[in-house]
Design a protein around this motif. Structure first.
Motif, short mmCIF file in Angstrom:
data_model
loop_
_atom_site.label_atom_id
_atom_site.label_comp_id
_atom_site.label_asym_id
_atom_site.label_seq_id
_atom_site.Cartn_x
_atom_site.Cartn_y
_atom_site.Cartn_z
N ALA A 1 0.87 -1.18 0.00
CA ALA A 1 0.00 0.00 0.00
C ALA A 1 0.90 1.23 0.00
O ALA A 1 1.93 1.24 0.68
N ASN A 2 0.55 2.23 -0.77
CA ASN A 2 1.31 3.48 -0.73
C ASN A 2 1.13 4.13 0.64
O ASN A 2 0.12 3.90 1.31
N ALA B 1 13.48 0.09 7.67
CA ALA B 1 12.12 -0.45 7.82
C ALA B 1 11.59 -0.13 9.21
O ALA B 1 12.34 -0.09 10.19
N LYS B 2 10.29 0.11 9.27
CA LYS B 2 9.61 0.40 10.53
C LYS B 2 8.47 -0.59 10.68
O LYS B 2 7.51 -0.54 9.93
N HIS B 3 8.59 -1.49 11.65
CA HIS B 3 7.61 -2.56 11.86
C HIS B 3 6.69 -2.15 13.02
O HIS B 3 7.18 -1.86 14.12
N TYR B 4 5.39 -2.19 12.79
CA TYR B 4 4.41 -1.75 13.79
C TYR B 4 3.59 -2.92 14.32
O TYR B 4 3.16 -3.78 13.57
N GLN C 1 6.68 -0.04 7.29
CA GLN C 1 7.17 0.78 6.19
C GLN C 1 8.37 0.04 5.62
O GLN C 1 9.29 -0.33 6.35
N ARG C 2 8.34 -0.20 4.34
CA ARG C 2 9.31 -1.09 3.70
C ARG C 2 10.70 -0.50 3.56
O ARG C 2 10.87 0.69 3.30
N GLN D 1 6.24 2.84 0.56
CA GLN D 1 5.15 1.87 0.70
C GLN D 1 5.12 1.27 2.10
O GLN D 1 6.15 1.19 2.78
N TYR D 2 3.92 0.82 2.45
CA TYR D 2 3.75 -0.02 3.62
C TYR D 2 3.53 -1.45 3.15
O TYR D 2 2.92 -1.66 2.09
N GLY D 3 3.99 -2.38 3.93
CA GLY D 3 3.59 -3.77 3.79
C GLY D 3 2.49 -3.98 4.81
O GLY D 3 2.66 -3.66 5.99
N ILE D 4 1.36 -4.48 4.39
CA ILE D 4 0.19 -4.68 5.27
C ILE D 4 0.04 -6.17 5.53
O ILE D 4 0.04 -6.98 4.59
N ASN D 5 -0.13 -6.55 6.78
CA ASN D 5 -0.33 -7.95 7.15
C ASN D 5 -1.68 -8.42 6.62
O ASN D 5 -2.73 -7.96 7.06
#
Length: 120
Positions: A43-44, A67-70, A82-83, A89-93
């Motif tokens: 996702a942007n 990278a920022k993992h939430y 955040q990739r 972009q975000y990587g969404i679970n």
């Protein structure tokens, strides 16, 4: 496509716009993602809105700290990151997207995170 994404306990809720739907689904084999085991879709940054629980998100970073993992502080579920490969972009679970069962995605491709260009 617009989805609602929630952690397990519901304390964190995101509104996620996936311009390419679920076609970007992938797994990563870096030392961190391989242990986490999640399937992520792209996702942007402007396609993700924290609807609820921003104060309940915890941040994890390591290595290059790009990278920022939430995660939800209450239930511990990884919601998004955040990739490093594309900080725009975000990587969404996928498992957090309402109405989506990750098993329905079939064989999801792997990304070679062990040999990431930023590590060279």
């Amino acid at each position: 496509m617009i989805y609602t994404s929630k952690c397990h306990c519901g304390a964190v809720e995101l509104k996620v716009t996936l311009a390419e739907g679920l076609s970007t689904a992938r797994r990563c084999d870096c030392s961190y993602c391989a242990r986490r085991g999640a399937i992520a879709v792209s996702a942007n940054l402007d396609g993700v809105e924290i609807v609820k629980g921003a104060e309940n998100l915890s941040l994890y970073q390591w290595g290059t700290k790009t990278a920022k993992h939430y995660f939800c502080r209450t239930c511990g579920v990884y919601t998004h990151h955040q990739r490093r490969s594309n900080p725009n972009q975000y990587g969404i679970n996928v498992a957090c997207l309402e109405g989506i069962n990750p098993r329905d995605l079939g064989d999801v491709p792997w990304v070679d995170g062990k040999n990431h260009p930023s590590d060279r």
